[in-house]
Scaffold this active site. Structure first.
Site, PDB file in Angstrom:
ATOM      1  N   LYS A  45      10.057   3.346 -10.221  1.00 60.69           N
ATOM      2  CA  LYS A  45      10.536   2.883  -9.186  1.00 60.69           C
ATOM      3  C   LYS A  45      12.200   3.666  -9.264  1.00 60.69           C
ATOM      4  CE  LYS A  45      13.120   0.623  -6.191  1.00 60.69           C
ATOM      5  NZ  LYS A  45      12.923   0.775  -4.827  1.00 60.69           N
ATOM      6  N   ASN A  69      10.141  -3.340   4.732  1.00 56.27           N
ATOM      7  CA  ASN A  69      11.001  -3.799   3.329  1.00 56.27           C
ATOM      8  C   ASN A  69      12.301  -3.173   3.494  1.00 56.27           C
ATOM      9  OD1 ASN A  69      11.725  -1.417   1.252  1.00 56.27           O
ATOM     10  ND2 ASN A  69      10.063  -0.634   2.187  1.00 56.27           N
ATOM     11  N   LEU A  73      16.955  -0.862  -3.160  1.00 55.31           N
ATOM     12  CA  LEU A  73      16.868  -0.226  -4.386  1.00 55.31           C
ATOM     13  C   LEU A  73      17.055  -1.169  -5.870  1.00 55.31           C
ATOM     14  CD1 LEU A  73      18.973   3.214  -4.425  1.00 55.31           C
ATOM     15  CD2 LEU A  73      17.000   2.914  -5.721  1.00 55.31           C
ATOM     16  N   ASN A 126      14.789  11.191  -4.968  1.00 64.82           N
ATOM     17  CA  ASN A 126      14.447  10.645  -3.617  1.00 64.82           C
ATOM     18  C   ASN A 126      15.547  10.733  -2.925  1.00 64.82           C
ATOM     19  OD1 ASN A 126      13.988   8.596  -1.742  1.00 64.82           O
ATOM     20  ND2 ASN A 126      13.510   7.015  -3.104  1.00 64.82           N
ATOM     21  N   CYS A 129      16.080   6.832   0.622  1.00 67.79           N
ATOM     22  CA  CYS A 129      15.953   5.357   0.656  1.00 67.79           C
ATOM     23  C   CYS A 129      16.608   5.170   2.020  1.00 67.79           C
ATOM     24  CB  CYS A 129      16.680   4.910  -0.690  1.00 67.79           C
ATOM     25  SG  CYS A 129      16.809   3.253  -0.497  1.00 67.79           S
ATOM     26  N   ASN A 192       8.370   9.204   2.909  1.00 62.78           N
ATOM     27  CA  ASN A 192       8.870   7.633   2.565  1.00 62.78           C
ATOM     28  C   ASN A 192       8.718   6.964   3.867  1.00 62.78           C
ATOM     29  OD1 ASN A 192      10.703   5.742   1.284  1.00 62.78           O
ATOM     30  ND2 ASN A 192      11.586   7.174   0.262  1.00 62.78           N
TER      31      ASN A 192
HETATM   32  C1  LIG Z   1      14.541   3.713  -3.120  1.00 59.53           C
HETATM   33  C2  LIG Z   1      14.622   2.879  -2.105  1.00 59.53           C
HETATM   34  C3  LIG Z   1      13.758   2.690  -1.201  1.00 59.53           C
HETATM   35  C4  LIG Z   1      13.483   1.331  -0.937  1.00 59.53           C
HETATM   36  C5  LIG Z   1      14.112   0.333  -1.218  1.00 59.53           C
HETATM   37  O1  LIG Z   1      14.366  -0.041  -2.618  1.00 59.53           O
HETATM   38  O2  LIG Z   1      14.506  -0.479  -0.353  1.00 59.53           O
HETATM   39  N1  LIG Z   1      12.454   1.247  -0.028  1.00 59.53           N
HETATM   40  C6  LIG Z   1      11.737   2.170   0.723  1.00 59.53           C
HETATM   41  O3  LIG Z   1      10.799   1.920   1.568  1.00 59.53           O
HETATM   42  N2  LIG Z   1      11.922   3.356   0.216  1.00 59.53           N
HETATM   43  C7  LIG Z   1      12.870   3.596  -0.749  1.00 59.53           C
HETATM   44  O4  LIG Z   1      12.944   5.085  -0.971  1.00 59.53           O
END
Ligand SMILES: C=Cc1c(C(=O)O)[nH]c(=O)[nH]c1=O
Length: 311
Positions: A45, A69, A73, A126, A129, A192
Site C-alpha cells: 500500500k 473508492n 491513503l 505514486n 492519489c 491509477n
Molecule cells: C495512494 C492513494 C490512493 C487511493 C486512496 O488511498 O484513496 N486510492 C486510489 O484509487 N489510488 C491511490 O493512489
C-alpha cells in the site's frame, strides 16, 4: 507457456501482481499475495512517512461495472513497510514498495530513507492519489512531476517507477512521456483509478461513498478502455528502457492479454482482487494461458505490444 517478464534486472516468473492499495496494507495481506498462485510480484500500500487512518466513513463500494473508492491513503507508515521489506527473502517474487507523500518534501524524505536502507526491491513513486482532500494529483502537474524526478535522481540509485493517473488527451501523453524519457526510470505503472467519479445509489438517491461528498477514484471494467489507451499511448512514446506495468479493468485472462497487446510487461489487478481475493490470480493466469493457446502462442514476447491498427 512462458509468462515471464523482466524490469531493471528483476525477473518475474508470472506477470501478474496486485495494484498498490488493494489487499496490501498489512503484512498478513502481503504474505497472502506472496503465497498466492499466479502472482509474480507484490506491491505494498502506498506509504506516507507516518501511519494514517485515511478518510472516515464508507470509503469503498463495488459497482455493477467496477468500484469507487476514497480511502484517503490509510497506511501503516513507511517504516512498517521497510521493516517488512528488510525481512523479505522470497527470491521468486520481487517486492515493490509504493510511496505517496502528501508533499514533495515527504516524497524526497521517504526516498532518502529507502536509499539509506537495505531494501533491494523496486520502488513505485505514486504521483496519482486522487483522494486526499485539498491535494491535487502530482501526475497532472507536469512541472511538479519533472521537479520531483529531477530531485529524486540526484541521490536515488535503486530501481524507481512511477504510478501515473490516466490522461485523456494525446497531447498529455506527449508531454508526460517527454518528461519521463529524460529520467532513468525502471518503469511506469498506468493507470491509477480514474479520479473523482461520482455514482448514485438509486434506492436512497444518495452518493455511494462518504468522503468528499461522494467523489472517488473509479476502477474495474468501466476503466478498461482508458487503461488500454494509456498503456498503449505511453508504450508508443516511452524509451524502450522504460518498462510498463498495465493496471486497470482486468476481470479476465483476455483483459490481461489485451494490456499485454497494448504494450504492458506486467499486469496489475485491483478491483477484481478486492472482489475475489488472491485466488483471482490463478483464475486470470489460467484464462490467459487458454487465450494464448487459442492463438498458438507459447511466449508473451510473441504478442507483447503487437496491437494492430486497421489501416
Ligand atoms: C495512494 C492513494 C490512493 C487511493 C486512496 O488511498 O484513496 N486510492 C486510489 O484509487 N489510488 C491511490 O493512489
Amino acid at each position: 507457456t512462458n509468462l515471464t517478464a523482466s524490469i531493471a534486472g528483476f525477473h518475474f516468473q508470472d506477470l501478474l501482481l496486485n495494484a498498490a492499495g488493494v489487499h496490501c496494507e498489512t503484512t498478513e495481506e502481503l504474505e497472502a499475495l506472496r503465497k498466492a498462485t499466479g502472482t509474480g510480484a507484490l506491491i505494498t500500500k502506498s506509504a506516507t512517512p507516518k501511519p494514517r487512518p485515511g478518510n472516515s466513513g464508507l470509503r469503498y463500494q463495488d459497482l455493477p461495472l467496477g468500484s469507487i473508492n476514497s480511502m484517503g491513503l490509510p497506511n501503516q507508515g513507511l517504516s512498517y513497510y521497510l521493516d517488512y521489506a528488510n525481512h523479505y527473502h522470497d527470491q521468486q517474487k520481487p517486492l515493490f514498495l509504493s510511496i505517496a507523500g502528501l508533499t514533495q518534501a515527504d516524497n524526497l524524505a521517504m526516498l532518502a530513507d529507502i536509499q539509506a536502507s537495505e531494501f533491494t526491491g523496486l520502488v513505485e513513486l505514486n504521483l496519482s492519489c486522487p483522494n486526499v482532500p485539498g491535494k491535487p494529483q502530482t501526475g497532472y502537474d507536469f512541472e511538479a512531476t519533472r521537479q520531483i524526478l529531477t530531485k529524486a535522481f540526484t541521490f536515488f540509485t535503486k530501481p524507481l517507477g512511477v504510478k501515473l493517473p490516466p490522461y485523456f488527451d494525446l497531447a498529455h501523453f506527449d508531454q508526460i512521456a517527454a518528461i519521463l524519457n529524460a529520467f532513468p526510470l525502471a518503469y511506469v505503472n498506468s493507470i491509477n483509478s480514474v479520479g473523482n467519479g461520482l455514482m448514485i445509489d438509486s434506492k436512497t438517491d444518495t452518493v455511494m461513498i462518504a468522503p468528499k461528498g461522494g467523489f472517488g477514484g473509479l476502477g474495474g471494467a468501466m476503466v478498461k478502455a482508458t487503461a488500454l489507451a494509456n498503456v498503449h499511448g505511453l508504450r508508443q512514446r516511452l524509451n524502450p528502457t522504460i518498462k510498463v506495468i498495465g493496471t486497470g479493468g482486468v476481470q479476465s485472462g483476455r483483459d490481461v492479454y489485451d494490456l499485454i497487446l497494448a504494450g504492458a510487461d506486467l499486469v496489475a489487478v485491483g478491483t477484481s482482487l478486492h472482489q475475489e481475493g488472491p485466488a483471482v490470480f490463478q483464475r486470470l493466469r489460467s484464462e490467459l494461458i487458454a487465450e494464448m493457446d487459442r492463438k498458438n502462442y507459447t511466449e508473451v514476447d510473441q504478442f507483447r505490444n503487437r496491437l494492430q491498427t486497421l489501416n
